[in-house]
Design an enzyme around this catalytic site. Structure first.
Site, PDB file in Angstrom:
ATOM      1  N   CYS A  63       0.834  -1.205   0.000  1.00  0.00           N
ATOM      2  CA  CYS A  63       0.000   0.000   0.000  1.00  0.00           C
ATOM      3  C   CYS A  63       0.870   1.258   0.000  1.00  0.00           C
ATOM      4  O   CYS A  63       1.784   1.386   0.808  1.00  0.00           O
ATOM      5  CB  CYS A  63      -0.927  -0.002   1.211  1.00  0.00           C
ATOM      6  SG  CYS A  63      -2.029   1.424   1.237  1.00  0.00           S
ATOM      7  N   CYS A 113       0.455   5.089   6.748  1.00  0.00           N
ATOM      8  CA  CYS A 113      -0.178   4.996   8.070  1.00  0.00           C
ATOM      9  C   CYS A 113       0.809   4.325   9.039  1.00  0.00           C
ATOM     10  O   CYS A 113       1.174   3.149   8.830  1.00  0.00           O
ATOM     11  CB  CYS A 113      -1.462   4.188   7.982  1.00  0.00           C
ATOM     12  SG  CYS A 113      -2.510   4.687   6.589  1.00  0.00           S
ATOM     13  N   CYS A 163       0.561   0.636  10.283  1.00  0.00           N
ATOM     14  CA  CYS A 163       0.114  -0.440   9.396  1.00  0.00           C
ATOM     15  C   CYS A 163       1.242  -1.265   8.772  1.00  0.00           C
ATOM     16  O   CYS A 163       2.126  -0.730   8.102  1.00  0.00           O
ATOM     17  CB  CYS A 163      -0.764   0.131   8.291  1.00  0.00           C
ATOM     18  SG  CYS A 163      -1.476  -1.181   7.260  1.00  0.00           S
ATOM     19  N   CYS A 207     -15.907  -9.594   6.444  1.00  0.00           N
ATOM     20  CA  CYS A 207     -15.319  -8.301   6.089  1.00  0.00           C
ATOM     21  C   CYS A 207     -14.077  -8.511   5.234  1.00  0.00           C
ATOM     22  O   CYS A 207     -13.143  -9.197   5.660  1.00  0.00           O
ATOM     23  CB  CYS A 207     -14.903  -7.532   7.342  1.00  0.00           C
ATOM     24  SG  CYS A 207     -16.193  -7.403   8.572  1.00  0.00           S
ATOM     25  N   CYS A 263     -19.027  -6.859   4.231  1.00  0.00           N
ATOM     26  CA  CYS A 263     -18.401  -5.576   4.549  1.00  0.00           C
ATOM     27  C   CYS A 263     -17.108  -5.504   3.743  1.00  0.00           C
ATOM     28  O   CYS A 263     -16.462  -6.536   3.519  1.00  0.00           O
ATOM     29  CB  CYS A 263     -18.114  -5.541   6.046  1.00  0.00           C
ATOM     30  SG  CYS A 263     -17.246  -4.078   6.616  1.00  0.00           S
ATOM     31  N   CYS A 291     -19.344   1.772   8.478  1.00  0.00           N
ATOM     32  CA  CYS A 291     -18.574   1.169   9.573  1.00  0.00           C
ATOM     33  C   CYS A 291     -17.350   2.066   9.722  1.00  0.00           C
ATOM     34  O   CYS A 291     -16.495   2.106   8.839  1.00  0.00           O
ATOM     35  CB  CYS A 291     -18.173  -0.255   9.204  1.00  0.00           C
ATOM     36  SG  CYS A 291     -17.086  -1.025  10.436  1.00  0.00           S
ATOM     37  N   ARG A 336     -17.597  -2.237  18.094  1.00  0.00           N
ATOM     38  CA  ARG A 336     -16.827  -3.445  17.777  1.00  0.00           C
ATOM     39  C   ARG A 336     -15.490  -3.448  18.503  1.00  0.00           C
ATOM     40  O   ARG A 336     -14.665  -2.550  18.307  1.00  0.00           O
ATOM     41  CB  ARG A 336     -16.615  -3.514  16.273  1.00  0.00           C
ATOM     42  CG  ARG A 336     -17.893  -3.231  15.500  1.00  0.00           C
ATOM     43  CD  ARG A 336     -17.697  -3.334  14.018  1.00  0.00           C
ATOM     44  NE  ARG A 336     -17.514  -4.714  13.615  1.00  0.00           N
ATOM     45  CZ  ARG A 336     -17.034  -5.076  12.436  1.00  0.00           C
ATOM     46  NH1 ARG A 336     -16.634  -4.161  11.571  1.00  0.00           N
ATOM     47  NH2 ARG A 336     -16.904  -6.348  12.145  1.00  0.00           N
TER      48      ARG A 336
END
Ligand code: SAM
Ligand code: DTB
Ligand code: SF4
Length: 342
Positions: free
Chosen positions: A76, A80, A83, A120, A151, A211, A284
């Site tokens: 990616c 972040c 991550c 998800c 999701c 979400c 969650r």
């Protein structure tokens, strides 16, 4: 009890889920200070309030089991700081291509057999291309055909993407605000807060359920945790239907690998405050359970969490195994949610 602490605690008894009903009146929206005041409550008082709100809207013994699958791992371009899937950090993760329909169908079948009701799919994209969205739409159809809620979390959506996913049957789109506006820039430099809000608006605009949550333990202050919760609770036209509260999973190679531990009770407080400020949301208890004691997880449920990730893996990191989770739920007298709704 002072009413300034909980502007939404008293007024509404909601019987149905709809954005119009769950939108707090303008005067009752949450200020950062009002949310911070909740964080400051004595622990027992905070838990009592959160439990009371929770019981007004949910069966407190019921928990949603959602299984995650990384359908496109690593590589990616975003940075972040938490991550493992960012190309900016060397975490030893091997990047992969988008998974095919058959492999996703098998994973969905296994998840359903193990007792999950929600599936998800996560992809490590900054923003999917049109053809990526078309391909994920096919995966959504595959998951829906197995009788699971679907999701997806694919990064920033462009024109028409949310509609394509909706038409494939997508129930929820996950896109987190992750932290407070004034802390965000310390964690991520490749996009800004407004980019996140724009995608959330597209999701809402298409009529897909939102979400949206965040991560705690990134080094933010309590006030910044309060600011994150206030942002979520004040999202317009309604707070999210589903609010993942992730505890940072410290992955070697990421800039946050050595981040000092957050007090576990502060994590429980964050769950409680999310429950009080977003009474109808599914709150969650998301990433970070593997490093959490059973007692802390039990407190999270008592504070109003009613969804967990279920299955040995999150996206790239570990999660408690299914047998351990079944045993924990049994010890707590909790049962999985079987039917859709709420
Ligand atoms: N790339 C998409 C995005 O960022 O929206 C979707 C996948 S991304 C992995 C989904 C969410 O996972 C992030 O928003 C973040 O909240 C969470 N996450 C990622 N790494 C994490 C970690 N190490 N600990 C806890 N949560 C994490
Ligand atoms: C969310 O808020 N948490 C999940 C899900 N949405 C996609 C992801 C957690 C990822 C934890 C790190 C990993 O396993 O890579
Ligand atoms: Fe990419 Fe999402 Fe990871 Fe950020 S959190 S690096 S956008 S996969």
């Amino acid at each position: 009890m002072s009413s300034t602490l909980t502007p939404e605690f008293q007024p509404v008894r909601l019987v149905a889920r709809s954005p119009a009903l769950s939108t707090p009146p303008a005067a009752a929206r949450w200020s950062v200070q009002a949310v911070a005041d909740l964080f400051e409550l004595p622990f027992a008082e905070l838990l009592y309030r959160a439990q009371s709100v929770h019981r007004e809207h949910f069966d407190p013994t019921e928990v949603e089991l959602a299984t995650l699958l990384s359908v496109k791992t690593g590589g990616c371009p975003e940075d972040c700081g938490y991550c493992p899937q960012s190309v900016h950090f060397d975490t030893g993760l091997e990047a992969g291509k988008l998974m095919g329909v058959d492999a996703v169908r098998e994973a969905a079948q296994r998840a359903k057999q193990a007792g999950a009701t929600r599936f998800c799919m996560g992809a490590a994209w900054r923003a999917p291309k049109d053809r990526d969205v078309q391909a994920v739409a096919e995966l959504v159809r595959t998951v829906k055909a197995e009788g699971l809620e679907a999701c997806a979390t694919l990064g920033m959506l462009g024109e028409g993407h949310a509609e394509t996913l909706r038409d494939a049957g997508l129930d929820y789109y996950n896109h987190n605000l992750d932290s407070a506006p004034d802390f965000y820039g310390e964690i991520i430099s490749t996009r800004d807060y407004q980019d996140r809000l724009d995608t959330l608006a597209r999701v809402r605009g298409a009529g897909v359920k939102v979400c949206c949550g965040g991560i705690v333990g990134l080094g933010e202050s309590r006030l910044q945790r309060a600011a994150l919760v206030a942002e979520l609770a004040n999202l317009t036209p309604a707070y999210p239907e589903s609010v993942p509260i992730n505890h940072l999973v410290k992955v070697p190679g990421t800039p946050l690998a050595e981040q000092p531990d957050l007090d576990p009770l502060e994590f429980v407080r964050t769950i409680a405050v999310a429950r009080i400020t977003m009474p109808l949301a599914r709150v969650r208890l998301s990433a970070g359970r593997q490093a959490m004691s059973d007692a802390v997880q039990a407190l999270c449920f008592a504070a109003g969490a009613n969804s967990i990730f279920y299955g040995e893996k999150l996206l790239t990191t570990g999660n408690p195994d299914v047998d351990a989770d079944r045993a924990l739920l049994q010890r707590l007298g909790m049962k999985p949610r079987h039917s859709f709704g709420a």
